[in-house]
Design a protein around this motif. Structure first.
Motif, PDB file in Angstrom:
ATOM      1  N   THR A  52       0.483  -9.032  -9.237  1.00 26.12           N
ATOM      2  CA  THR A  52       1.336  -9.297  -8.071  1.00 26.12           C
ATOM      3  C   THR A  52       2.213 -10.521  -8.283  1.00 26.12           C
TER       4      THR A  52
ATOM      5  N   GLY B 189      -2.086  -3.649 -10.736  1.00 23.42           N
ATOM      6  CA  GLY B 189      -2.486  -4.536  -9.657  1.00 23.42           C
ATOM      7  C   GLY B 189      -1.964  -5.958  -9.744  1.00 23.42           C
TER       8      GLY B 189
ATOM      9  N   THR C  79       0.144 -11.069   1.353  1.00 23.94           N
ATOM     10  CA  THR C  79      -0.629 -10.479   0.268  1.00 23.94           C
ATOM     11  C   THR C  79      -0.248  -9.013   0.115  1.00 23.94           C
TER      12      THR C  79
ATOM     13  N   ASP D 129      -3.987   0.670  -2.414  1.00 19.14           N
ATOM     14  CA  ASP D 129      -5.189   1.481  -2.248  1.00 19.14           C
ATOM     15  C   ASP D 129      -4.937   2.790  -2.973  1.00 19.14           C
TER      16      ASP D 129
ATOM     17  N   SER E 276      -1.102  -5.400  -1.732  1.00 21.76           N
ATOM     18  CA  SER E 276      -2.245  -4.734  -2.344  1.00 21.76           C
ATOM     19  C   SER E 276      -1.980  -3.235  -2.369  1.00 21.76           C
TER      20      SER E 276
ATOM     21  N   ILE F 267       3.937  -5.348  -6.732  1.00 22.88           N
ATOM     22  CA  ILE F 267       2.626  -5.070  -7.295  1.00 22.88           C
ATOM     23  C   ILE F 267       2.803  -4.042  -8.400  1.00 22.88           C
TER      24      ILE F 267
END
Length: 116
Positions: free
Chosen positions: A56, A54, A67, A71, A69, A50
């Motif tokens: 990917t 953002g 997935t 934060d 991700s 990533i």
């Protein structure tokens, strides 16, 4: 720099796990983060990445099931793993590459075991 991976465990085939990679605040926003894994007796392989914005990408074998991700409030990158298969069994590692100086850091691994 601190890099802490967690969330591994034992799960049945078809199940799910979420891995976390906690990253030092001072480098988080400028870090490209990758997950790698090393199956028993095999070489380490790249799993997912990533970017700082953002974007990917994934190895073909996990596309549609995993997935990645990030934060930004928690300085954490996640790897959500669904529809797990026995061949996903491995020690999973997170790695960061800091932009632009290209410094690279690795966390300790977390073991994922998928039973059939």
């Amino acid at each position: 720099v601190q890099l802490q991976a967690s969330g591994g465990g034992l799960v049945q085939a078809g199940g799910s796990l979420r891995l976390s990679c906690d990253i030092s605040k001072r480098i988080f926003s400028t870090s490209v983060v990758r997950w790698f894994r090393q199956p028993p007796g095999k070489q380490r392989e790249w799993v997912a990445v990533i970017g700082t914005g953002g974007s990917t990408d994934y190895v073909d074998s996990v596309k549609g099931r995993f997935t990645i991700s990030r934060d930004n409030a928690k300085n954490t990158v996640y790897l959500q793993m669904n529809s797990l298969k026995p061949e996903d069994t491995a020690v999973y590692y997170c790695s960061v590459r800091v932009i632009p100086d290209q410094s690279e850091y690795w966390g300790q691994g977390t073991l994922v075991t998928v039973s059939s």
